[in-house]
Design a protein around this motif. Structure first.
Motif, PDB file in Angstrom:
ATOM      1  N   ASP A  55      77.963 -36.724   5.269  1.00 36.23           N
ATOM      2  CA  ASP A  55      78.139 -35.983   4.019  1.00 36.23           C
ATOM      3  C   ASP A  55      77.507 -36.717   2.836  1.00 36.23           C
ATOM      4  OD1 ASP A  55      79.492 -33.993   5.352  1.00 36.23           O
ATOM      5  OD2 ASP A  55      81.494 -34.652   4.720  1.00 36.23           O
ATOM      6  N   ALA A  56      77.549 -38.048   2.855  1.00 35.80           N
ATOM      7  CA  ALA A  56      76.929 -38.822   1.776  1.00 35.80           C
ATOM      8  C   ALA A  56      75.417 -38.628   1.767  1.00 35.80           C
ATOM      9  CB  ALA A  56      77.273 -40.302   1.926  1.00 35.80           C
ATOM     10  N   VAL A  57      74.812 -38.583   2.958  1.00 35.58           N
ATOM     11  CA  VAL A  57      73.371 -38.348   3.039  1.00 35.58           C
ATOM     12  C   VAL A  57      73.049 -36.917   2.626  1.00 35.58           C
ATOM     13  CG1 VAL A  57      71.358 -38.322   4.560  1.00 35.58           C
ATOM     14  CG2 VAL A  57      73.080 -40.124   4.797  1.00 35.58           C
ATOM     15  N   ALA A  58      73.849 -35.960   3.081  1.00 36.74           N
ATOM     16  CA  ALA A  58      73.622 -34.563   2.709  1.00 36.74           C
ATOM     17  C   ALA A  58      73.719 -34.378   1.192  1.00 36.74           C
ATOM     18  CB  ALA A  58      74.618 -33.663   3.423  1.00 36.74           C
ATOM     19  N   ALA A  59      74.669 -35.070   0.562  1.00 39.38           N
ATOM     20  CA  ALA A  59      74.799 -34.970  -0.893  1.00 39.38           C
ATOM     21  C   ALA A  59      73.562 -35.523  -1.587  1.00 39.38           C
ATOM     22  CB  ALA A  59      76.050 -35.726  -1.356  1.00 39.38           C
ATOM     23  N   LYS A  60      72.993 -36.586  -1.042  1.00 40.08           N
ATOM     24  CA  LYS A  60      71.757 -37.130  -1.626  1.00 40.08           C
ATOM     25  C   LYS A  60      70.613 -36.138  -1.459  1.00 40.08           C
ATOM     26  CE  LYS A  60      69.544 -40.414  -3.743  1.00 40.08           C
ATOM     27  NZ  LYS A  60      69.894 -40.778  -5.128  1.00 40.08           N
ATOM     28  N   ILE A  61      70.519 -35.521  -0.283  1.00 34.70           N
ATOM     29  CA  ILE A  61      69.491 -34.493  -0.063  1.00 34.70           C
ATOM     30  C   ILE A  61      69.627 -33.389  -1.111  1.00 34.70           C
ATOM     31  CG2 ILE A  61      68.716 -32.678   1.524  1.00 34.70           C
ATOM     32  CD1 ILE A  61      69.604 -34.530   3.838  1.00 34.70           C
ATOM     33  N   ASP A  62      70.848 -32.990  -1.394  1.00 38.95           N
ATOM     34  CA  ASP A  62      71.091 -31.888  -2.331  1.00 38.95           C
ATOM     35  C   ASP A  62      70.691 -32.233  -3.762  1.00 38.95           C
ATOM     36  OD1 ASP A  62      72.088 -30.375  -0.256  1.00 38.95           O
ATOM     37  OD2 ASP A  62      74.198 -30.769  -0.726  1.00 38.95           O
ATOM     38  N   PHE A  64      67.847 -33.262  -4.678  1.00 34.62           N
ATOM     39  CA  PHE A  64      66.414 -33.032  -4.840  1.00 34.62           C
ATOM     40  C   PHE A  64      66.094 -31.550  -4.722  1.00 34.62           C
ATOM     41  CE2 PHE A  64      66.909 -37.280  -2.976  1.00 34.62           C
ATOM     42  CZ  PHE A  64      66.280 -38.047  -3.943  1.00 34.62           C
ATOM     43  N   ASP A  65      65.050 -31.138  -5.428  1.00 32.47           N
ATOM     44  CA  ASP A  65      64.633 -29.744  -5.368  1.00 32.47           C
ATOM     45  C   ASP A  65      63.780 -29.452  -4.140  1.00 32.47           C
ATOM     46  OD1 ASP A  65      65.911 -29.161  -7.770  1.00 32.47           O
ATOM     47  OD2 ASP A  65      64.159 -29.729  -8.962  1.00 32.47           O
ATOM     48  N   ALA A  66      62.992 -30.431  -3.697  1.00 31.96           N
ATOM     49  CA  ALA A  66      62.064 -30.233  -2.584  1.00 31.96           C
ATOM     50  C   ALA A  66      62.592 -30.925  -1.324  1.00 31.96           C
ATOM     51  CB  ALA A  66      60.686 -30.774  -2.942  1.00 31.96           C
ATOM     52  N   PRO A  67      62.095 -30.524  -0.150  1.00 37.64           N
ATOM     53  CA  PRO A  67      62.510 -31.195   1.091  1.00 37.64           C
ATOM     54  C   PRO A  67      62.167 -32.682   1.066  1.00 37.64           C
ATOM     55  CG  PRO A  67      61.481 -29.093   1.593  1.00 37.64           C
ATOM     56  CD  PRO A  67      61.269 -29.331   0.123  1.00 37.64           C
ATOM     57  N   GLY A  82      72.758 -36.004  11.927  1.00 36.78           N
ATOM     58  CA  GLY A  82      73.824 -35.146  11.435  1.00 36.78           C
ATOM     59  C   GLY A  82      73.462 -34.481  10.124  1.00 36.78           C
ATOM     60  N   ALA A  83      72.738 -35.202   9.263  1.00 36.19           N
ATOM     61  CA  ALA A  83      72.297 -34.630   7.995  1.00 36.19           C
ATOM     62  C   ALA A  83      71.215 -33.574   8.208  1.00 36.19           C
ATOM     63  CB  ALA A  83      71.797 -35.734   7.066  1.00 36.19           C
ATOM     64  N   VAL A  84      70.330 -33.795   9.189  1.00 33.56           N
ATOM     65  CA  VAL A  84      69.335 -32.772   9.533  1.00 33.56           C
ATOM     66  C   VAL A  84      70.046 -31.494   9.971  1.00 33.56           C
ATOM     67  CG1 VAL A  84      67.555 -32.142  11.205  1.00 33.56           C
ATOM     68  CG2 VAL A  84      67.481 -34.374  10.110  1.00 33.56           C
ATOM     69  N   ASP A  85      71.084 -31.645  10.787  1.00 35.30           N
ATOM     70  CA  ASP A  85      71.853 -30.485  11.243  1.00 35.30           C
ATOM     71  C   ASP A  85      72.523 -29.781  10.069  1.00 35.30           C
ATOM     72  OD1 ASP A  85      73.288 -29.041  13.604  1.00 35.30           O
ATOM     73  OD2 ASP A  85      74.935 -29.718  12.315  1.00 35.30           O
ATOM     74  N   ALA A  86      72.999 -30.560   9.093  1.00 33.61           N
ATOM     75  CA  ALA A  86      73.680 -29.983   7.937  1.00 33.61           C
ATOM     76  C   ALA A  86      72.714 -29.326   6.949  1.00 33.61           C
ATOM     77  CB  ALA A  86      74.487 -31.065   7.221  1.00 33.61           C
ATOM     78  N   ARG A  87      71.464 -29.844   6.877  1.00 34.50           N
ATOM     79  CA  ARG A  87      70.481 -29.348   5.909  1.00 34.50           C
ATOM     80  C   ARG A  87      69.108 -29.171   6.587  1.00 34.50           C
ATOM     81  NH1 ARG A  87      74.793 -29.412   3.888  1.00 34.50           N
ATOM     82  NH2 ARG A  87      75.422 -30.101   1.789  1.00 34.50           N
ATOM     83  N   ARG A 156      82.976 -44.858  16.150  1.00 35.72           N
ATOM     84  CA  ARG A 156      83.740 -44.261  17.249  1.00 35.72           C
ATOM     85  C   ARG A 156      83.943 -42.762  17.142  1.00 35.72           C
ATOM     86  NH1 ARG A 156      88.226 -48.900  18.838  1.00 35.72           N
ATOM     87  NH2 ARG A 156      86.742 -50.651  18.863  1.00 35.72           N
ATOM     88  N   ASP A 157      83.646 -42.171  16.003  1.00 35.02           N
ATOM     89  CA  ASP A 157      83.779 -40.718  15.877  1.00 35.02           C
ATOM     90  C   ASP A 157      82.709 -40.011  16.689  1.00 35.02           C
ATOM     91  OD1 ASP A 157      85.853 -41.135  14.154  1.00 35.02           O
ATOM     92  OD2 ASP A 157      84.790 -40.473  12.351  1.00 35.02           O
ATOM     93  N   ARG A 158      83.032 -38.823  17.170  1.00 35.19           N
ATOM     94  CA  ARG A 158      82.051 -38.030  17.919  1.00 35.19           C
ATOM     95  C   ARG A 158      81.214 -37.170  16.977  1.00 35.19           C
ATOM     96  NH1 ARG A 158      82.259 -38.828  23.092  1.00 35.19           N
ATOM     97  NH2 ARG A 158      84.178 -39.689  24.003  1.00 35.19           N
ATOM     98  N   GLN A 159      79.939 -37.110  17.302  1.00 31.14           N
ATOM     99  CA  GLN A 159      79.008 -36.290  16.529  1.00 31.14           C
ATOM    100  C   GLN A 159      79.378 -34.817  16.668  1.00 31.14           C
ATOM    101  OE1 GLN A 159      76.713 -36.360  14.110  1.00 31.14           O
ATOM    102  NE2 GLN A 159      74.820 -36.962  15.114  1.00 31.14           N
ATOM    103  N   GLN A 160      79.282 -34.093  15.557  1.00 24.71           N
ATOM    104  CA  GLN A 160      79.547 -32.653  15.563  1.00 24.71           C
ATOM    105  C   GLN A 160      78.350 -31.948  14.955  1.00 24.71           C
ATOM    106  OE1 GLN A 160      83.287 -31.991  13.547  1.00 24.71           O
ATOM    107  NE2 GLN A 160      84.500 -32.852  15.213  1.00 24.71           N
ATOM    108  N   LEU A 161      77.627 -31.199  15.784  1.00 29.04           N
ATOM    109  CA  LEU A 161      76.421 -30.498  15.362  1.00 29.04           C
ATOM    110  C   LEU A 161      76.609 -28.996  15.554  1.00 29.04           C
ATOM    111  CD1 LEU A 161      73.830 -32.864  17.093  1.00 29.04           C
ATOM    112  CD2 LEU A 161      74.652 -32.977  14.734  1.00 29.04           C
ATOM    113  N   ARG A 162      76.000 -28.216  14.659  1.00 27.62           N
ATOM    114  CA  ARG A 162      76.241 -26.775  14.675  1.00 27.62           C
ATOM    115  C   ARG A 162      74.976 -25.922  14.578  1.00 27.62           C
ATOM    116  NH1 ARG A 162      79.924 -29.305  11.420  1.00 27.62           N
ATOM    117  NH2 ARG A 162      82.125 -29.113  11.998  1.00 27.62           N
ATOM    118  N   ASP A 163      73.904 -26.451  14.026  1.00 24.20           N
ATOM    119  CA  ASP A 163      72.760 -25.617  13.663  1.00 24.20           C
ATOM    120  C   ASP A 163      71.549 -25.990  14.508  1.00 24.20           C
ATOM    121  OD1 ASP A 163      70.716 -24.168  12.408  1.00 24.20           O
ATOM    122  OD2 ASP A 163      71.678 -24.362  10.439  1.00 24.20           O
ATOM    123  N   GLU A 164      71.136 -25.091  15.384  1.00 28.66           N
ATOM    124  CA  GLU A 164      70.010 -25.399  16.269  1.00 28.66           C
ATOM    125  C   GLU A 164      68.679 -25.424  15.529  1.00 28.66           C
ATOM    126  OE1 GLU A 164      69.787 -23.522  20.020  1.00 28.66           O
ATOM    127  OE2 GLU A 164      71.688 -24.429  20.667  1.00 28.66           O
TER     128      GLU A 164
END
Length: 236
Positions: A55-62, A64-67, A82-87, A156-164
């Motif tokens: 989530d911290a990486v996703a917030a940093k991505i957000d 910026f205006d461009a990819p 995980g951030a790629v999956d989120a964004r 130790r947390d398990r990765q959770q991915l949702r977006d192919e």
């Protein structure tokens, strides 16, 4: 381009300081991150898990205006994936430094010894010889002096991915401990360790022979390899 750099375990933003000069000299904007719980040895780490770092990486991505381009070293590879999956529509390329994308349900490393909520940097004999290639006594002393305990939940947390759509984001793998030819052979053989990597549509491989911490052992070469991938992305 805007380049977000995610360190591996026990490291903060400063671990990239010898890697970034080629990128900034070429006109790219670099943003090395210090993730939650890694601010200092005394930082609170209770309740910080893998999703916290993603989530911290996703917030940093957000911000910026461009990819952007994401770079992740070691355990940071799981975080940027995980951030790629989120964004997936906000990442132009993911660069994995001696790491790779962690699949849904996977975990980074549950074998690292923990002390409460902390995972301290283990003794050197915990690691394989290949991990320590080129890591001189002076570099080991520097690394240990700057190392911050990793939050246990991140390991130790398990990765959770949702977006192919994550498989449509181009990737670069910078192989250090073992050659990229081994990764290709593992993919061809259907090895589960590389099952997630095998599903990414566009992957390029770069060999940078050294140990597991190229930001310390070969920082200039790592910076050049990242720059080449970023420039190729910017040119697309």
């Amino acid at each position: 381009m805007d380049v977000i750099l995610v360190p591996g375990f026990w490291l903060d933003a400063s671990s990239w300081e010898e890697v970034t000069p080629p990128l900034t000299a070429a006109g790219h904007m670099v943003y090395p991150l210090t993730l939650p719980g890694l601010e200092s040895a005394d930082a609170p780490r209770a309740g910080i898990g893998l999703r916290t770092h993603i989530d911290a990486v996703a917030a940093k991505i957000d911000s910026f205006d461009a990819p952007v381009v994401l770079v992740g070293h070691s355990g940071g590879g799981a975080i940027i994936h995980g951030a790629v999956d989120a964004r997936p529509d906000r990442v132009a390329r993911a660069i994995y430094v001696d790491s790779g994308p962690l699949a849904d349900g996977g975990l980074i490393n549950d074998e690292l010894p923990a002390d409460g909520e902390d995972v301290p940097l283990p003794p050197w004999d915990f690691f394989e010889d290949a991990d320590l290639t080129d890591l001189t006594d002076d570099l080991r002393a520097m690394f240990r002096a700057r190392a911050v305990p990793q939050p246990r939940g991140v390991a130790r947390d398990r990765q959770q991915l949702r977006d192919e759509r994550r498989f449509e984001v181009p990737a670069t793998v910078i192989a250090c401990e073992f050659p990229s030819s081994m990764l290709r052979e593992m993919i061809a053989g259907g090895h589960p360790y590389v099952a997630e990597l095998a599903r990414i549509r566009d992957v390029e491989y770069v060999d940078l022979p050294t140990g597991h911490w190229p930001q310390f052992t070969k920082p200039a070469e790592l910076g050049a390899a990242i720059l080449a991938a970023v420039d190729r992305t910017a040119g697309n």
